[in-house]
Design a protein around this motif. Structure first.
Motif, mmCIF file in Angstrom:
data_model
loop_
_atom_site.group_PDB
_atom_site.id
_atom_site.type_symbol
_atom_site.label_atom_id
_atom_site.label_comp_id
_atom_site.label_asym_id
_atom_site.label_seq_id
_atom_site.Cartn_x
_atom_site.Cartn_y
_atom_site.Cartn_z
ATOM 1 N N ILE A 100 0.859 -1.272 0.026
ATOM 2 C CA ILE A 100 0.078 -0.029 0.012
ATOM 3 C C ILE A 100 0.947 1.329 -0.027
ATOM 4 O O ILE A 100 2.140 1.040 -0.046
ATOM 5 C CB ILE A 100 -0.887 0.064 1.136
ATOM 6 C CG1 ILE A 100 -0.169 0.026 2.636
ATOM 7 C CG2 ILE A 100 -1.988 -1.179 1.183
ATOM 8 C CD1 ILE A 100 -0.990 0.383 3.738
ATOM 9 N N GLU A 101 0.126 2.305 0.230
ATOM 10 C CA GLU A 101 1.137 3.572 0.144
ATOM 11 C C GLU A 101 2.159 3.628 1.057
ATOM 12 O O GLU A 101 2.189 2.968 2.275
ATOM 13 C CB GLU A 101 -0.036 4.620 0.678
ATOM 14 C CG GLU A 101 0.219 6.023 0.246
ATOM 15 C CD GLU A 101 -0.790 7.112 0.499
ATOM 16 O OE1 GLU A 101 -1.857 6.992 -0.422
ATOM 17 O OE2 GLU A 101 -0.885 7.661 1.586
ATOM 18 N N GLY A 102 3.290 4.294 0.525
ATOM 19 C CA GLY A 102 4.463 4.380 1.252
ATOM 20 C C GLY A 102 5.161 3.148 1.390
ATOM 21 O O GLY A 102 6.004 2.903 2.213
ATOM 22 N N GLY A 103 4.944 2.091 0.423
ATOM 23 C CA GLY A 103 5.783 0.971 0.484
ATOM 24 C C GLY A 103 5.532 0.045 1.623
ATOM 25 O O GLY A 103 5.891 -1.240 1.938
ATOM 26 N N LYS A 104 4.166 0.345 2.393
ATOM 27 C CA LYS A 104 4.046 -0.615 3.637
ATOM 28 C C LYS A 104 3.037 -1.771 2.980
ATOM 29 O O LYS A 104 2.779 -1.768 1.863
ATOM 30 C CB LYS A 104 3.061 0.116 4.557
ATOM 31 C CG LYS A 104 3.638 1.351 5.220
ATOM 32 C CD LYS A 104 2.675 2.234 5.894
ATOM 33 C CE LYS A 104 3.134 3.798 6.050
ATOM 34 N NZ LYS A 104 2.151 4.634 6.761
ATOM 35 N N GLN A 105 2.793 -2.677 3.922
ATOM 36 C CA GLN A 105 2.221 -3.956 3.656
ATOM 37 C C GLN A 105 1.093 -4.072 4.410
ATOM 38 O O GLN A 105 0.877 -3.921 5.617
ATOM 39 C CB GLN A 105 3.203 -4.999 3.337
ATOM 40 C CG GLN A 105 4.168 -5.042 2.516
ATOM 41 C CD GLN A 105 5.299 -6.043 2.461
ATOM 42 O OE1 GLN A 105 5.215 -7.138 3.372
ATOM 43 N NE2 GLN A 105 6.423 -6.027 1.917
ATOM 44 N N VAL A 106 0.084 -4.722 3.911
ATOM 45 C CA VAL A 106 -1.284 -5.405 4.613
ATOM 46 C C VAL A 106 -1.488 -6.806 4.067
ATOM 47 O O VAL A 106 -1.136 -6.877 2.922
ATOM 48 C CB VAL A 106 -2.566 -4.402 4.544
ATOM 49 C CG1 VAL A 106 -2.214 -2.938 5.289
ATOM 50 C CG2 VAL A 106 -2.881 -4.109 3.231
ATOM 51 N N GLY A 107 -2.187 -7.410 5.049
ATOM 52 C CA GLY A 107 -2.714 -8.787 4.413
ATOM 53 C C GLY A 107 -3.999 -8.708 4.228
ATOM 54 O O GLY A 107 -4.906 -8.586 5.456
#
Lengths: 756, 98
Positions: free
Chosen positions: A636-643
């Motif tokens: 997601i935004e800013g190179g973050k991750q979610v599952g």
């Protein structure tokens, strides 16, 4: 427009499109001039001259008098410059840039069928005139009278014009009728045609020019005006223009004024050429022409077609094609699905056919999409100018470096790119770069600041990056401002990245005073919203004292998407393939509940927020146990991750994007819709939106449970596990820690937006 | 545009837009009529735009027809077509008849 007039309107759109392209070219070359006025490439000047000349020529055809008048003066100055009569200085280049702006405005005004008040550009016009003709324009001069500055007397003259087209003149989209009508606009015209070269009907070639003419024009216009009528056909004809005194008037009994006597009986018109008259016509006196035109070449047509390497197509036609290809993709998917219902022997037979069909459909789609792709150069071309003007206004020394101008992206994306990019550049120059060159010297940096603008393709998206080597984001000031504006609470502990991210909050600005550059408190939030609306993301990375980098990530196209079809309960959703990093089925020990209500999954020592789609969208029958379901890890935004928790992955599929906003209403967590092979509508997930929804949901649960004050961040089954995971959390990436600790900040921001 | 033949006379109704793109089609009709030695009756009432390419062809057809001692008539010529003839200087080579 009367039916007698040749309908020019059909060409206007093409003219304005050409103008836009020409202006971009002029802008780019002016930027080059500006960069090194002492070392000018003559070709740049010639090219700018040609641009203005072409704009003027077209404007003349459409009677855009105001545009013609200004372009004429601008062109005259450029002509003197390329002749070396006027030296190129920084001031002159500045004047040219202003002239280009006015030219752009006048073109826009012509397009919108309005007139720009003369006082809006009289200063620049006077300066141009002074340099071009050594005299300014009288500010009270009426529109169209600017030509009086040209040192030619306005006395009535008779021009004798011998116009002998080459055979290929018509093939080059030239039309003698238009030339005649332009001359008629200049004065009284007599037309004498020579049809001697016209072959019989069996031998004529439909697009070759056979007629030649001698025109007598009585007018008070200048020789230049007459020459300009023919300026676009000079290469396709032999032309000789003489003034009556210098030439002998040709005598021709068949000569006929074009304002000739009216038709004898208009009510019952019948036009007949009798044999006698036809023979007379064939025996008409030969009009002397300055040169002999060679015999028509039978290969004329093929030569002309070989020269055509591109054609101009209306965007509507391309869009229709894109839509139809989209429908074709859907139909193909439907047919493929039908194969599953066929008996095995037939299914196997059809499968090969569908494989080929799928491949060809894909190729068609990619080819059609390629038609819409354009280099970002058209947007980048405006930036050097913007940087120069802003730097001048702000008293800063800034150099712009660009790269990747030829990176291509869908035209729709390009059209939406200009405003966000302008905001980002303004922000970099106003806030990023130090106040004065002296400040930079004190910081051990060169006086000349550098702003870099680059574009590149990465993972099926386009990344546009704006970097400056300024002072970086002043986090203390940003934080103080955020507290002052109520965006965050005074006791909130934010990571550096979270503080940097505050600049995208609505109404946020650290500028001490409002200037016309920035500081109105609108800008970066609008940038984020605009980019988000395009299916893109923007993030900021800053190092104090070193500089700031904005990364804008956008989809290459807004028409199709390579997606993964996932199932949750009986529902199917699409996740963009470019967002998916991996999918996994976590062990129970890898799942943890945070004290704030969030769920995370441990993945190679990092914690990833879990998004339960079934809970967010209230989907019955979904697999609720993550260890029995699948977690699709997305960026997601800013190179973050979610599952994202899904029941199963159904397969990869290219889908045609259908706007939800246009066809229904915006829905949180959903970016668009598509039609699947079975004809059912499937929703395309907005992974960033889902993350925000999950955060809100966990916060709500957290508030409901009133467990905010629990000392431990994590609650796990055993003390041993708790200790382990707490340590892991401490060592995890700052973004994850931020996710755990800073949700209140974002919720504040969201509340603020609602109030707005 | 198409050729309709009746009693050795071909009738052609001209298209509203006689631009260069229809010149080839127009030429083919005239060549067809010439091959069949037909008189020509042109209905030009609907012409809204004209081009030099098409006027050249019409003029050549007229001359070819008349040289072969056949009749060539343009009926109901629209203002647009007449103006185009005038602008190109061809007006002197034709006769208007009521």
């Amino acid at each position: 427009m009367s039916t007698n007039d040749f309908d020019l309107d059909q060409f206007k759109a093409t003219y304005f499109e050409e103008c836009a392209e020409l202006l971009i070219d002029a802008e780019t070359r002016l930027a080059d001039l500006q960069h090194s006025p002492e070392n000018v490439d003559a070709e740049d000047l010639n090219a700018i001259f040609r641009v203005v000349h072409s704009v003027k020529g077209g404007a003349g055809a459409f009677s855009f008098d105001q545009l013609v008048g200004f372009a004429h003066i601008y062109e005259a100055l450029l002509d003197r410059m390329r002749q070396g009569e006027i030296q190129i200085t920084e001031d002159i280049v500045t004047l040219l840039l202003s002239a280009n702006d006015i030219l752009t405005n006048l073109i826009q005004a012509a397009q919108n069928d309005i007139t720009v008040p003369e006082e809006d550009f009289i200063d620049v016009k006077n300066k141009l005139n002074l340099l071009a003709f050594d005299q300014p324009v009288n500010s009270s001069t009426e529109e169209g009278e600017t030509e009086t500055t040209i040192s030619e007397e306005k006395s009535t003259k008779k021009y004798i014009i011998s116009f002998n087209p080459k055979p290929e003149l018509l093939q080059h989209a030239n039309e003698p009728l238009l030339l005649v009508r332009e001359m008629k606009a200049l004065g009284e015209l007599t037309t004498i045609v020579n049809t001697d070269r016209l072959p019989s009907i069996q031998k004529i070639i439909s697009d070759e020019a056979y007629f030649s003419w001698v025109f007598e024009l009585v007018s008070d216009c200048s020789l230049t005006d007459v020459e300009e009528v023919f300026e676009f056909v000079t290469e396709d004809c032999d032309l000789d223009i003489k003034i009556e005194d210098e030439t002998q008037k040709p005598e021709d009994v068949s000569s006929q004024p074009t304002s000739a006597p009216p038709i004898e009986d208009n009510s019952t018109k019948t036009l007949e050429t009798t044999k006698k008259q036809a023979v007379e016509a064939m025996q008409a006196p030969t009009i002397p022409t300055p040169a002999t035109v060679g015999k028509p070449t039978p290969t004329g047509n093929s030569q002309a077609s070989q020269r055509v390497s591109s054609i101009r197509v209306e965007l509507d036609r391309v869009d229709r094609l894109v839509n139809m290809v989209g429908e074709l993709v859907i139909t193909q998917a439907m047919l493929r699905q039908q194969v599953d219902n066929l008996p095995p022997e037939l299914a196997a037979f059809m499968a090969k056919g569908f494989e080929d069909l799928g491949m060809h459909t894909r190729e068609i789609q990619e080819s059609v999409m390629a038609v819409r792709m354009q280099p970002v150069k058209s947007v980048f071309a405006r930036i050097p100018r913007l940087v120069r003007e802003l730097a001048s206004k702000l008293g800063k020394k800034v150099e712009l470096e660009t790269s990747g101008e030829h990176t291509e992206v869908d035209k729709t994306v390009i059209e939406q790119l200009s405003d966000p990019l302008t905001h980002m550049i303004r922000n970099s120059l106003d806030h990023g770069i130090e106040e004065t060159p002296e400040d930079r010297k004190k910081a051990g940096k060169p006086e000349l600041a550098t702003v870099t603008l680059s574009a590149e393709h990465r993972s099926g998206r386009i990344h546009i990056i704006v970097t400056d080597d300024g002072r970086g984001i002043n986090r203390e000031r940003v934080r103080a401002k955020a507290i002052e504006k109520g965006i965050i609470n005074v006791d909130e502990n934010l990571s550096d990245e979270a503080i940097d991210d505050l600049i995208f909050s609505p109404g946020f600005s650290t500028a001490e005073e409002v200037t016309d550059v920035s500081g109105r408190g609108v800008g970066m939030d609008v940038v984020r919203r605009n980019i988000s609306n395009l299916g893109g993301r923007i993030s900021v990375q800053s190092t104090p004292g070193k500089g700031t980098k904005f990364i804008m990530s956008l989809p290459l196209t807004l028409a199709v998407l390579d997606g993964m079809v996932v199932a949750i309960g009986k529902e199917k959703f699409i996740i963009s393939l470019t967002a998916i990093i991996e999918s996994l089925r976590p062990a129970k020990t890898e799942l943890h509940n945070l004290s704030n209500g969030a769920e995370v999954v441990s993945l190679r020592g990092e914690y990833i927020r879990l998004v339960r789609l079934h809970r967010l969208f209230n989907i019955p029958g979904a697999q609720k146990d993550p260890s029995q379901a699948l977690v699709v890890v997305v960026e997601i935004e800013g190179g973050k991750q979610v599952g994202i928790l899904v029941d199963e992955l159904l397969g990869q599929q290219q889908v045609v994007i259908k706007s939800l906003e246009e066809n229904y209403d915006p829905v949180d967590g959903i970016s668009a819709a598509t039609i699947l092979g079975n004809g059912m509508v499937a929703l395309i997930l907005d992974v960033d939106g889902l993350d925000a929804m999950a955060r809100q949901a966990s916060h709500k649960q957290n508030t409901d449970d009133e467990i905010d004050n629990q000392p431990d961040l994590l609650t796990t089954d055993t003390d041993e596990e708790k200790s382990t995971t707490t340590n892991q959390l401490a060592n995890s990436r700052p973004e994850d820690q931020e996710a755990l600790t800073n949700k209140a900040t974002e919720e504040k921001t969201q509340r603020y937006e609602v109030m707005e | 545009m198409k050729l309709e033949v009746s009693d050795q006379t071909a009738t052609i109704e001209l298209a509203p837009s006689l631009d260069i793109f229809v010149a080839e089609e127009l030429l083919a009709l005239f060549v067809d009529a010439d091959n069949r030695s037909l008189d020509l009756n042109i209905n030009a009432g609907g012409v809204e735009k004209a081009s030099t390419a098409c006027l050249q062809i019409i003029h050549s057809a007229a001359v070819s027809c008349i040289e072969a001692d056949r009749t060539f008539q343009i009926a109901e010529a629209s203002d647009a077509l007449v103006t185009a003839f005038k602008d190109l200087g061809l007006y002197s080579k034709i006769t208007m008849r009521s």
